[in-house]
Write an enzyme that holds these catalytic residues in place. Structure first.
Site, PDB file in Angstrom:
ATOM      1  CG  HIS A 153      -5.357  -7.468   1.845  1.00  0.00           C
ATOM      2  ND1 HIS A 153      -5.387  -6.588   2.899  1.00  0.00           N
ATOM      3  CD2 HIS A 153      -5.369  -6.720   0.727  1.00  0.00           C
ATOM      4  CE1 HIS A 153      -5.412  -5.355   2.432  1.00  0.00           C
ATOM      5  NE2 HIS A 153      -5.402  -5.404   1.113  1.00  0.00           N
ATOM      6  CB  CYS A 203     -12.931  -5.135   2.160  1.00  0.00           C
ATOM      7  SG  CYS A 203     -12.621  -3.591   3.002  1.00  0.00           S
ATOM      8  CG  HIS A 226      -2.455  -6.074  -2.797  1.00  0.00           C
ATOM      9  ND1 HIS A 226      -2.173  -4.758  -3.071  1.00  0.00           N
ATOM     10  CD2 HIS A 226      -3.404  -6.067  -1.830  1.00  0.00           C
ATOM     11  CE1 HIS A 226      -2.923  -3.973  -2.298  1.00  0.00           C
ATOM     12  NE2 HIS A 226      -3.681  -4.754  -1.539  1.00  0.00           N
ATOM     13  CD  GLU A 281      -7.058  -3.696  -2.081  1.00  0.00           C
ATOM     14  OE1 GLU A 281      -6.393  -3.790  -1.040  1.00  0.00           O
ATOM     15  OE2 GLU A 281      -8.297  -3.607  -2.083  1.00  0.00           O
ATOM     16  CG  HIS A 331      -2.035  -1.038   1.056  1.00  0.00           C
ATOM     17  ND1 HIS A 331      -1.885  -2.312   1.544  1.00  0.00           N
ATOM     18  CD2 HIS A 331      -3.246  -1.013   0.460  1.00  0.00           C
ATOM     19  CE1 HIS A 331      -2.970  -3.020   1.270  1.00  0.00           C
ATOM     20  NE2 HIS A 331      -3.816  -2.253   0.601  1.00  0.00           N
ATOM     21  CD  GLU A 349      -6.894  -0.050  -0.197  1.00  0.00           C
ATOM     22  OE1 GLU A 349      -6.507  -1.141  -0.668  1.00  0.00           O
ATOM     23  OE2 GLU A 349      -7.254   0.074   0.982  1.00  0.00           O
ATOM     24  CD  GLU A 382     -13.403  -6.020   8.760  1.00  0.00           C
ATOM     25  OE1 GLU A 382     -14.415  -5.430   8.330  1.00  0.00           O
ATOM     26  OE2 GLU A 382     -12.309  -6.014   8.169  1.00  0.00           O
TER      27      GLU A 382
END
Length: 176
Positions: A72, A70, A35, A118, A28, A116, A90
């Site tokens: 990774h 959201c 990614h 992505e 980032h 970001e 979360e």
């Protein structure tokens, strides 16, 4: 426990093929490294979408409204498994998820300068139960109708995470 910024993410090419690893922090840092990521949309029986306002401590797009969850996946980790794990962490939610699309985006956070970049797997699930948001991750939650969200994204883009429009579009395309 390792900080989230030091965890590894999977770098990918524009077709989504694995191309190495980097820490979250490295991926980032400007100009950003492409990614793998995921975005989850939860839908209730009335067709409303669960949004979360990202916590103030987030390093990217803090206090912006975003999709339900959201994150990774780790390198080689199945996307659906990673998304289910983060959904529980979360929001305290467990529900089956299905991938409904993928899209690529890049955005710079004007507050932190972080990027970001992505290859975002969009997942959706049906849910009609309690939400127990972790205050370290989520400031608030709200259920909103898709048409109302689309209108808000146009009128007040500064209040929303820059990926939310693409997530909504991928979900809508899959629902057709």
């Amino acid at each position: 426990m390792q900080s989230r910024e030091q965890q590894l993410v999977e770098l990918v090419d524009t077709a989504g093929s694995a191309a190495g690893t980097a820490t979250v922090e490295e991926a980032h840092r400007a100009p950003g490294r492409l990614h793998r990521a995921f975005s989850v949309l939860l839908v209730d029986p009335d067709g409303r979408l669960l949004l979360q306002q990202r916590a103030a401590v987030k390093t990217r797009f803090a206090l912006r409204w975003a999709n339900s969850c959201c994150g990774h996946p780790g390198p080689g980790e199945p996307v659906v498994a990673a998304a289910a794990r983060r959904l529980d962490e979360e929001l305290g939610v467990s529900t089956p998820l299905q991938e409904v699309g993928v899209y690529l985006y890049q955005a710079i956070d004007p507050d932190s300068g972080r990027v970001e970049f992505e290859y975002d797997h969009v997942l959706a699930g049906e849910y009609d139960g309690p939400v127990r948001a972790d205050p370290g991750e989520v400031a608030r939650t709200d259920w909103v109708r898709p048409a109302e969200l689309a209108e808000r994204l146009v009128r007040f883009p500064e209040f929303y995470a820059p990926w939310l429009g693409g997530v909504l579009d991928a979900w809508r395309s899959a629902a057709r």
